[in-house]
Scaffold this motif. Structure first.
Motif, PDB file in Angstrom:
ATOM      1  N   LEU A 181     -38.592 -51.359  20.780  1.00 51.94           N
ATOM      2  CA  LEU A 181     -39.911 -51.627  21.355  1.00 51.94           C
ATOM      3  C   LEU A 181     -40.721 -50.332  21.468  1.00 51.94           C
ATOM      4  CD1 LEU A 181     -39.049 -54.208  24.165  1.00 51.94           C
ATOM      5  CD2 LEU A 181     -40.090 -54.651  21.934  1.00 51.94           C
TER       6      LEU A 181
ATOM      7  N   THR B  37     -47.094 -57.249  13.713  1.00 52.98           N
ATOM      8  CA  THR B  37     -45.658 -57.440  13.867  1.00 52.98           C
ATOM      9  C   THR B  37     -44.955 -56.545  12.864  1.00 52.98           C
ATOM     10  OG1 THR B  37     -45.858 -59.715  14.658  1.00 52.98           O
ATOM     11  CG2 THR B  37     -43.722 -59.061  13.746  1.00 52.98           C
TER      12      THR B  37
ATOM     13  N   GLY C 218     -41.651 -49.255  17.980  1.00 55.91           N
ATOM     14  CA  GLY C 218     -42.712 -50.115  17.468  1.00 55.91           C
ATOM     15  C   GLY C 218     -44.070 -49.709  18.000  1.00 55.91           C
ATOM     16  N   ARG C 219     -44.130 -49.345  19.281  1.00 51.75           N
ATOM     17  CA  ARG C 219     -45.398 -48.896  19.861  1.00 51.75           C
ATOM     18  C   ARG C 219     -45.891 -47.626  19.177  1.00 51.75           C
ATOM     19  NH1 ARG C 219     -42.676 -50.445  24.684  1.00 51.75           N
ATOM     20  NH2 ARG C 219     -42.124 -48.283  25.170  1.00 51.75           N
TER      21      ARG C 219
ATOM     22  N   VAL D 180     -40.892 -56.605  16.026  1.00 49.52           N
ATOM     23  CA  VAL D 180     -41.597 -56.112  17.218  1.00 49.52           C
ATOM     24  C   VAL D 180     -43.091 -56.376  17.041  1.00 49.52           C
ATOM     25  CG1 VAL D 180     -42.141 -54.116  18.656  1.00 49.52           C
ATOM     26  CG2 VAL D 180     -39.880 -54.300  17.583  1.00 49.52           C
TER      27      VAL D 180
ATOM     28  N   TYR E 193     -35.195 -55.275  13.772  1.00 49.34           N
ATOM     29  CA  TYR E 193     -35.829 -56.012  14.856  1.00 49.34           C
ATOM     30  C   TYR E 193     -37.281 -56.310  14.497  1.00 49.34           C
ATOM     31  CZ  TYR E 193     -31.937 -54.150  17.662  1.00 49.34           C
ATOM     32  OH  TYR E 193     -30.703 -53.812  18.150  1.00 49.34           O
TER      33      TYR E 193
ATOM     34  N   SER F  82     -45.799 -54.187  23.779  1.00 45.36           N
ATOM     35  CA  SER F  82     -44.913 -54.466  22.648  1.00 45.36           C
ATOM     36  C   SER F  82     -43.842 -55.436  23.122  1.00 45.36           C
ATOM     37  CB  SER F  82     -44.269 -53.185  22.113  1.00 45.36           C
ATOM     38  OG  SER F  82     -43.406 -52.612  23.075  1.00 45.36           O
ATOM     39  N   SER F  83     -43.446 -56.353  22.256  1.00 46.96           N
ATOM     40  CA  SER F  83     -42.469 -57.361  22.642  1.00 46.96           C
ATOM     41  C   SER F  83     -41.762 -57.904  21.409  1.00 46.96           C
ATOM     42  CB  SER F  83     -43.146 -58.517  23.391  1.00 46.96           C
ATOM     43  OG  SER F  83     -44.099 -59.155  22.555  1.00 46.96           O
ATOM     44  N   PHE F  84     -40.627 -58.546  21.640  1.00 48.25           N
ATOM     45  CA  PHE F  84     -39.934 -59.249  20.563  1.00 48.25           C
ATOM     46  C   PHE F  84     -40.558 -60.643  20.456  1.00 48.25           C
ATOM     47  CE2 PHE F  84     -36.439 -56.477  22.235  1.00 48.25           C
ATOM     48  CZ  PHE F  84     -36.384 -55.624  21.145  1.00 48.25           C
TER      49      PHE F  84
END
Length: 229
Positions: free
Chosen positions: A89, A207, A92-93, A184, A182, A159-161
């Motif tokens: 996460l 995403t 990803g950010r 994200v 993953y 950010s999230s799954f």
């Protein structure tokens, strides 16, 4: 991500070869994520995801949340170097901010691409460079943006799954433990500016596929063709 249940498709696929089982699980993940590109980049890195390119009046942004891109060297211009993170996460950010950031005043298009490529996983079996480089405008547009002294910065709010990704992992954790990729989803805002006081801002979301193997730094794999909630 919490405790995961045993795979429910295990009985169905237990007699298959490892390669066939991984391909099947990747396909299941792709369907649940509703993004055709995921099947390609999880199995062979062949996704064709793309995103709107920057224009003199709207663009694609900068640096880590709340900051401007840091200079990492002459070969990558102002593109931030990849951070050493093991949290998908957080990575990803940072990756989203990097992807949404540019400064055509001091960074060439080739430097932008080189800087972005440094964030990619070294595992070519999974990487989808095509979906990443599609974020950069073509040479002619980049030149025009340079003439307008255009640059962009970005901040990230969340950010999230994606829910479908979490569901897929709950049903079949083995889909993750082969490649540790993953999904994200990141949301934020991009602010752009150009000479003579021009500027603007827009909300952004994307995403990403992020690889975070145990005891290793995360790396970018691909951009999904659609944003997954």
């Amino acid at each position: 991500m919490g405790k995961r249940s045993r795979p429910r498709v295990g009985a169905l696929t237990s007699h298959w070869s490892t390669g066939r089982r991984v391909a099947f699980l990747a396909a299941v993940l792709a369907v649940l994520l509703a993004g055709a590109g995921f099947a390609a980049y999880v199995t062979a890195g062949g996704g064709q995801g793309s995103a709107p390119v920057a224009k003199p009046s709207a663009g694609s942004p900068s640096a880590r949340p709340g900051t401007s891109a840091s200079v990492s060297g002459p070969s990558t211009g102002t593109v931030s170097p990849p951070p050493r993170l093991s949290d998908p996460l957080a990575y990803g950010r940072a990756a989203a901010v990097m992807l949404w950031s540019y400064d055509t005043r001091v960074t060439t298009r080739d430097q932008q691409l080189a800087g972005m490529h440094a964030w990619m996983t070294a595992e070519t079996k999974y990487t989808d460079w095509t979906s990443i480089q599609a974020q950069v405008p073509d040479p002619l547009l980049w030149s025009r943006m340079h003439d307008q002294a255009q640059y962009a910065t970005a901040t990230v709010s969340r950010s999230s799954f994606p829910s479908a990704f979490k569901q897929a992992l709950a049903e079949d954790p083995a889909a993750l433990t082969e490649a540790y990729i993953y999904a994200v989803t990141v949301t934020g805002k991009q602010t752009i500016a150009w000479k003579d006081g021009g500027g603007g801002a827009e909300d952004r979301s994307v995403t990403l596929a992020v690889q975070c193997r145990p005891n290793a730094d995360c790396a970018l794999v691909a951009i999904a063709p659609n944003t997954a909630p």
